[in-house]
Design a protein around this motif. Structure first.
Motif, PDB file in Angstrom:
ATOM      1  N   LEU A  24       4.855  78.982  88.106  1.00 47.99           N
ATOM      2  CA  LEU A  24       5.074  80.083  89.029  1.00 47.99           C
ATOM      3  C   LEU A  24       4.062  80.321  90.074  1.00 47.99           C
ATOM      4  O   LEU A  24       2.809  79.964  89.818  1.00 47.99           O
ATOM      5  CB  LEU A  24       5.217  81.132  88.072  1.00 47.99           C
ATOM      6  CG  LEU A  24       6.456  81.266  87.048  1.00 47.99           C
ATOM      7  CD1 LEU A  24       6.322  82.476  86.025  1.00 47.99           C
ATOM      8  CD2 LEU A  24       7.703  81.153  87.537  1.00 47.99           C
ATOM      9  N   PRO A  25       4.565  81.209  91.120  1.00 52.01           N
ATOM     10  CA  PRO A  25       3.389  81.430  92.265  1.00 52.01           C
ATOM     11  C   PRO A  25       2.365  82.601  91.702  1.00 52.01           C
ATOM     12  O   PRO A  25       2.714  83.083  90.745  1.00 52.01           O
ATOM     13  CB  PRO A  25       4.384  82.029  93.288  1.00 52.01           C
ATOM     14  CG  PRO A  25       5.470  82.527  92.598  1.00 52.01           C
ATOM     15  CD  PRO A  25       5.735  81.681  91.546  1.00 52.01           C
ATOM     16  N   PRO A  26       1.184  82.622  92.216  1.00 54.17           N
ATOM     17  CA  PRO A  26       0.225  83.499  91.934  1.00 54.17           C
ATOM     18  C   PRO A  26       0.841  85.163  92.028  1.00 54.17           C
ATOM     19  O   PRO A  26       1.834  85.156  92.830  1.00 54.17           O
ATOM     20  CB  PRO A  26      -0.914  83.274  92.977  1.00 54.17           C
ATOM     21  CG  PRO A  26      -0.603  82.017  93.396  1.00 54.17           C
ATOM     22  CD  PRO A  26       0.765  81.731  93.422  1.00 54.17           C
ATOM     23  N   GLY A  85       3.026  89.268  98.278  1.00 57.75           N
ATOM     24  CA  GLY A  85       3.967  88.927  97.121  1.00 57.75           C
ATOM     25  C   GLY A  85       5.330  88.477  97.576  1.00 57.75           C
ATOM     26  O   GLY A  85       5.816  87.404  97.022  1.00 57.75           O
ATOM     27  N   GLU A  86       5.931  88.990  98.668  1.00 61.84           N
ATOM     28  CA  GLU A  86       7.122  88.662  99.342  1.00 61.84           C
ATOM     29  C   GLU A  86       7.164  87.106  99.623  1.00 61.84           C
ATOM     30  O   GLU A  86       8.062  86.424  99.284  1.00 61.84           O
ATOM     31  CB  GLU A  86       7.578  89.534 100.341  1.00 61.84           C
ATOM     32  CG  GLU A  86       7.775  91.082 100.007  1.00 61.84           C
ATOM     33  CD  GLU A  86       8.915  91.183  99.134  1.00 61.84           C
ATOM     34  OE1 GLU A  86       9.848  90.221  99.216  1.00 61.84           O
ATOM     35  OE2 GLU A  86       9.037  92.080  98.394  1.00 61.84           O
ATOM     36  N   VAL A  87       5.932  86.817 100.195  1.00 66.22           N
ATOM     37  CA  VAL A  87       5.733  85.445 100.871  1.00 66.22           C
ATOM     38  C   VAL A  87       5.782  84.440  99.473  1.00 66.22           C
ATOM     39  O   VAL A  87       6.504  83.273  99.679  1.00 66.22           O
ATOM     40  CB  VAL A  87       4.666  85.321 101.731  1.00 66.22           C
ATOM     41  CG1 VAL A  87       4.261  83.797 102.025  1.00 66.22           C
ATOM     42  CG2 VAL A  87       4.467  86.039 102.944  1.00 66.22           C
ATOM     43  N   PHE A  88       4.986  84.565  98.573  1.00 63.30           N
ATOM     44  CA  PHE A  88       4.854  83.753  97.297  1.00 63.30           C
ATOM     45  C   PHE A  88       6.446  83.631  96.853  1.00 63.30           C
ATOM     46  O   PHE A  88       6.765  82.640  96.597  1.00 63.30           O
ATOM     47  CB  PHE A  88       3.977  84.452  96.399  1.00 63.30           C
ATOM     48  CG  PHE A  88       2.544  84.314  96.768  1.00 63.30           C
ATOM     49  CD1 PHE A  88       1.925  83.162  97.716  1.00 63.30           C
ATOM     50  CD2 PHE A  88       1.559  85.103  96.483  1.00 63.30           C
ATOM     51  CE1 PHE A  88       0.783  82.999  97.911  1.00 63.30           C
ATOM     52  CE2 PHE A  88       0.307  85.006  96.493  1.00 63.30           C
ATOM     53  CZ  PHE A  88      -0.079  84.150  97.513  1.00 63.30           C
ATOM     54  N   ASP A  89       7.104  84.664  96.529  1.00 59.72           N
ATOM     55  CA  ASP A  89       8.467  84.679  95.947  1.00 59.72           C
ATOM     56  C   ASP A  89       9.175  83.989  96.840  1.00 59.72           C
ATOM     57  O   ASP A  89      10.157  83.179  96.493  1.00 59.72           O
ATOM     58  CB  ASP A  89       8.905  85.968  95.818  1.00 59.72           C
ATOM     59  CG  ASP A  89       8.107  86.682  94.711  1.00 59.72           C
ATOM     60  OD1 ASP A  89       7.396  86.049  93.812  1.00 59.72           O
ATOM     61  OD2 ASP A  89       8.239  87.966  94.653  1.00 59.72           O
TER      62      ASP A  89
END
Length: 433
Positions: free
Chosen positions: A64-66, A73-77
């Motif tokens: 899973l992303p950090p 957070g939007e970028v990671f998701d």
């Protein structure tokens, strides 16, 4: 979506600036407070960027992303979901590739993929059996280094793969293979190789049978025609009323002799791939001699036979075979053209090679018959062919002579407007003085 991102970013920056100014109001240092606030915001963004880099570099397939909030957070998701979609797409593509490889591996025919330069990229198990390819050492090798037959090198270099090529297998001469190349993509090659040993053996049996029967019939037929000729010379002493019957018997005997001669010539042409007496042949004198014979054949029918030939053109090959092919085309034009018709013989050369064209003003041929004209005994009109006295093997002989000289025959015709037969010789068949 772009407006949402820009709005979120603007709100974040305004929040940082507002907090910095509030801190400056409390401390009385507006400039340092603003610098400290913007620096902290910049440090936080750089830290999120480093976390993203480390995750992309070291993360496992399902990691899973950090954890983060806000824009990062939007970028990671988004990146995580994009990776998942790509993994599913790769899985589907890999499943398709696996099924294709399994199906091609089960084929008895060899399937070989070559790059634009003819180097081996991939092949199935049948290619290892038929061509002797080895997965451990042949990858990336040019196919012409593994299939060393001169005719295959010519076939691969010409990039004209309309017809398949039959050759012995590199594994053993007792195996006969059929090669078919197809271009795709950016000049890549797909090569299909089929084992046609059984078909080749059956075809060889047919050829041997025809050759042997023709040879065995030749001697008794010579005896019969000889006695018929003797009887005709003395028919008045035997029975005058037998003259017509003996003449018809002699005519049919002569026709059968011509048929056997053509069958034996075809058997001799099929025995080898290239003429043994290969030497430069002057085309212009050869065509001039054929034109003289054609004028004699025309006799009272009064055909106008025109000849235009390059006097310096020399072709590599057998003069006897070339004479047989060219004379067949010219004599056919004389037989099928009406009285007083025009026949044009042209021979020239250009960048694509040498060409011989025979054009007549005969009745023409319907398009449905043209693909089968070079078949043995094929008749466009059986009654008309019988009247000309032909054997039905002339164009078959032309085809085999041209194949032995690496040439091809092009036929075009319009009913009621005549026909054109053009022999195309590649530049390699042109000889120099």
């Amino acid at each position: 979506m772009n407006q949402d991102w820009r709005g979120l970013l603007s709100r974040r920056v305004l929040t940082v600036v507002s907090l910095s100014l509030l801190l400056g109001l409390i401390s009385g240092e507006y400039a340092w407070s603003l610098v400290a606030g913007l620096g902290a915001y910049l440090y936080w963004n750089l830290r999120q960027l480093v976390r993203l880099y480390l995750w992309l570099k070291h993360a496992g397939p399902d990691e899973l992303p950090p954890e983060s909030n806000g824009l990062w957070g939007e970028v990671f998701d988004a990146i995580y979901h994009l990776q998942k979609r790509n993994q599913r797409a790769r899985g589907r593509l890999q499943a398709v590739i696996d099924r294709v490889q399994e199906s091609t591996a089960a084929l008895r025919d060899a399937v070989i993929m070559l790059d634009a330069q003819g180097n081996l990229e991939w092949w199935n198990r049948a290619a290892e059996t038929l061509l002797g390819l080895k997965a451990t050492q042949d990858g990336g090798q040019p196919i012409t280094n593994l299939v060393r037959h001169p005719r295959f090198k010519e076939y691969f270099a010409q990039e004209n793969y309309g017809e398949p090529l039959e050759l012995p297998s590199p594994v053993g001469d007792h195996i006969r293979l059929q090669f078919q190349l197809t271009l795709y993509g950016n000049g890549e090659h797909l090569m299909l190789v089929r084992d046609v040993t059984r078909v080749h053996q059956l075809e060889q049996m047919r050829k041997d049978f025809v050759a042997n029967v023709s040879h065995e019939l030749r001697t008794p037929l010579t005896v019969l025609t000889g006695y018929l000729e003797t009887l005709l010379d003395n028919v008045d002493e035997v029975q005058p009323r037998w003259r017509r019957a003996l003449q018809q018997m002699q005519q049919q005997g002569t026709r059968m002799q011509n048929l056997l001669t053509d069958l034996l010539l075809l058997a001799r042409l099929e025995a080898t791939d290239y003429p043994a007496d290969n030497r430069p042949v002057a085309v212009a004198p050869l065509l001039q001699s054929i034109r003289s014979d054609a004028i004699a054949l025309s006799a009272e029918r009064g055909h106008r036979i025109e000849l235009q030939a390059d006097p310096a053109l020399l072709l590599k090959g057998s003069e006897a075979e070339l004479r047989s092919a060219f004379s067949n085309l010219v004599f056919n034009a004389v037989k099928y053209s009406p009285e007083g018709g025009d026949i044009r013989i042209r021979c020239w050369r250009d960048a694509e090679g040498a060409h011989l064209a025979v054009q007549d003003s005969g009745p023409g041929i319907e398009a449905k018959h043209i693909p089968r004209l070079t078949e043995r005994f094929y008749r466009v009109d059986a009654s008309r062919a019988a009247n000309t006295g032909g054997t039905g093997l002339g164009l078959a002989i032309v085809k085999h002579v041209l194949l032995r000289h690496r040439a091809r025959l092009e036929i075009s015709s319009t009913p009621g407007k005549g026909s054109s037969f053009v022999c195309h010789f590649p530049p390699a068949q042109i000889a120099t003085r």
